[in-house]
Design an enzyme around this catalytic site. Structure first.
Site, PDB file in Angstrom:
ATOM      1  N   SER A 229       0.843  -1.191   0.000  1.00 45.56           N
ATOM      2  CA  SER A 229       0.000   0.000   0.000  1.00 45.56           C
ATOM      3  C   SER A 229       0.875   1.236   0.000  1.00 45.56           C
ATOM      4  O   SER A 229       2.080   1.171   0.273  1.00 45.56           O
ATOM      5  CB  SER A 229      -0.917   0.021   1.229  1.00 45.56           C
ATOM      6  OG  SER A 229      -0.150   0.193   2.411  1.00 45.56           O
ATOM      7  N   LYS A 230       0.254   2.348  -0.290  1.00 45.87           N
ATOM      8  CA  LYS A 230       0.975   3.621  -0.235  1.00 45.87           C
ATOM      9  C   LYS A 230       1.407   3.915   1.193  1.00 45.87           C
ATOM     10  O   LYS A 230       2.477   4.461   1.436  1.00 45.87           O
ATOM     11  CB  LYS A 230       0.089   4.736  -0.785  1.00 45.87           C
ATOM     12  CG  LYS A 230      -0.427   4.470  -2.205  1.00 45.87           C
ATOM     13  CD  LYS A 230      -1.414   5.532  -2.648  1.00 45.87           C
ATOM     14  CE  LYS A 230      -2.020   5.194  -4.009  1.00 45.87           C
ATOM     15  NZ  LYS A 230      -3.081   4.179  -3.920  1.00 45.87           N
ATOM     16  N   GLN A 231       0.556   3.537   2.175  1.00 41.09           N
ATOM     17  CA  GLN A 231       0.886   3.778   3.571  1.00 41.09           C
ATOM     18  C   GLN A 231       2.131   2.999   3.996  1.00 41.09           C
ATOM     19  O   GLN A 231       2.892   3.455   4.845  1.00 41.09           O
ATOM     20  CB  GLN A 231      -0.293   3.386   4.471  1.00 41.09           C
ATOM     21  CG  GLN A 231      -1.515   4.293   4.361  1.00 41.09           C
ATOM     22  CD  GLN A 231      -2.336   4.017   3.108  1.00 41.09           C
ATOM     23  OE1 GLN A 231      -2.153   2.986   2.451  1.00 41.09           O
ATOM     24  NE2 GLN A 231      -3.236   4.929   2.783  1.00 41.09           N
ATOM     25  N   LEU A 233       4.569   2.404   2.057  1.00 37.03           N
ATOM     26  CA  LEU A 233       5.650   2.886   1.198  1.00 37.03           C
ATOM     27  C   LEU A 233       6.013   1.890   0.092  1.00 37.03           C
ATOM     28  O   LEU A 233       7.190   1.709  -0.237  1.00 37.03           O
ATOM     29  CB  LEU A 233       6.890   3.225   2.042  1.00 37.03           C
ATOM     30  CG  LEU A 233       6.657   4.235   3.184  1.00 37.03           C
ATOM     31  CD1 LEU A 233       7.947   4.467   3.957  1.00 37.03           C
ATOM     32  CD2 LEU A 233       6.119   5.555   2.624  1.00 37.03           C
TER      33      LEU A 233
END
Length: 292
Positions: A229-231, A233
């Site tokens: 996920s973007k969270q 990284l």
């Protein structure tokens, strides 16, 4: 619905990563193999989470991987009227209600206890709108194309938010309204959204909307077992062709399509032509998680 219409619907909170590629690629191949349409919807109903330029980056990434969509891009940010009409109908049916409760107030409970179902507890506070999960379609049963029969009682999942206290629309209502508006026949997405489907089926049933078929995919996780996920990284998908080609081949392998090794360095168009011709979702192993 007799013709196939699929879609990819990312939130522009950042660039696409390998997990996003798996979802986009599988939905694209499923649509193209069926001779159907593949639409692109940008789910930008939460502006604070959508930095400037993120949507453009997503469009460039999809293009770099040869995932060309049909028709214009569908944007959620201009759909307030459609969502409002759906919420008004649900409220008139007694299936949606205003709620002043904060998460902090009910944090000792596993799900929201429904305190505002019979009236707003604190009328002087801002309200969200929730779905009466105890009154809608129960149980919700459907046949997932990969994971087989699914059976849920939405009341055990709680009364999901349809419109937030800050006035922004929530995912569950928006996705149902837009899937119907776009005539989506098949939804291909990650397993993390499987337990969202009961609420969506309740909403479809209450609003008299078509019910798409669902194919939920194993999630791609990192070495720590976390969903990409973007969270977390996860690295952004590349745009350079020399990096795109091997990564596309790797994605086909992750979907258990067994692409020939000779295709690893082939042009994107050649890899996709092979993948469309050989696409078979029955090959995908129904593990909930798949290592990166």
């Amino acid at each position: 619905m007799t013709s196939y219409r699929g879609r990819f619907a990312p939130t522009p909170s950042g660039a696409l990563h390998f997990g996003s590629l798996i979802a986009a690629l599988a939905s694209f191949l499923d649509a193209r193999r069926a001779g159907g349409e593949w639409l692109l919807r940008i789910e930008d109903i939460d502006p604070p989470r959508c930095p400037p330029g993120a949507a453009d980056t997503i469009l460039h990434q999809l293009t770099a991987f040869g995932l060309h969509w049909d028709g214009p891009v569908h944007w959620q940010h201009g759909r307030d009227g459609a969502y409002s009409a759906a919420l008004e109908r649900l409220a008139a049916l007694g299936l949606a209600y205003p709620c002043s409760c904060s998460r902090k107030q009910w944090r000792a409970h596993p799900i929201y206890p429904g305190w505002c179902r019979e009236g707003v507890c604190e009328p002087d506070k801002p309200v969200a709108w929730r779905l009466r999960s105890d009154l809608g379609l129960r149980p919700v049963v459907w046949e997932d194309r990969l994971f087989g029969e699914q059976r849920f009682d939405p009341a055990e999942l709680g009364d999901v938010v349809l419109k937030r206290k800050d006035g922004l629309w929530a995912y569950q209502l928006a996705v149902v309204v837009d899937d119907a508006e776009q005539g989506i026949s098949d939804v291909v997405r990650g397993h993390d959204l499987l337990d969202n489907t009961p609420w969506q089926r309740q909403l479809q049933h209450a609003l008299g909307l078509p019910e798409p078929r669902y194919l939920h995919l194993p999630l791609i996780v990192n070495r720590e077992g976390q969903k990409l996920s973007k969270q977390n990284l996860a690295p952004a998908l590349p745009l350079e062709d020399t990096e795109v080609r091997p990564l596309l081949h790797r994605a086909l392998a992750a979907l258990d399509q067994a692409p020939p090794e000779a295709l690893a360095g082939a042009p994107v168009s050649e890899q996709l032509a092979w993948a469309i011709h050989h696409w078979d979702p029955r090959r995908i192993h129904p593990a909930v998680n798949r290592s990166e």
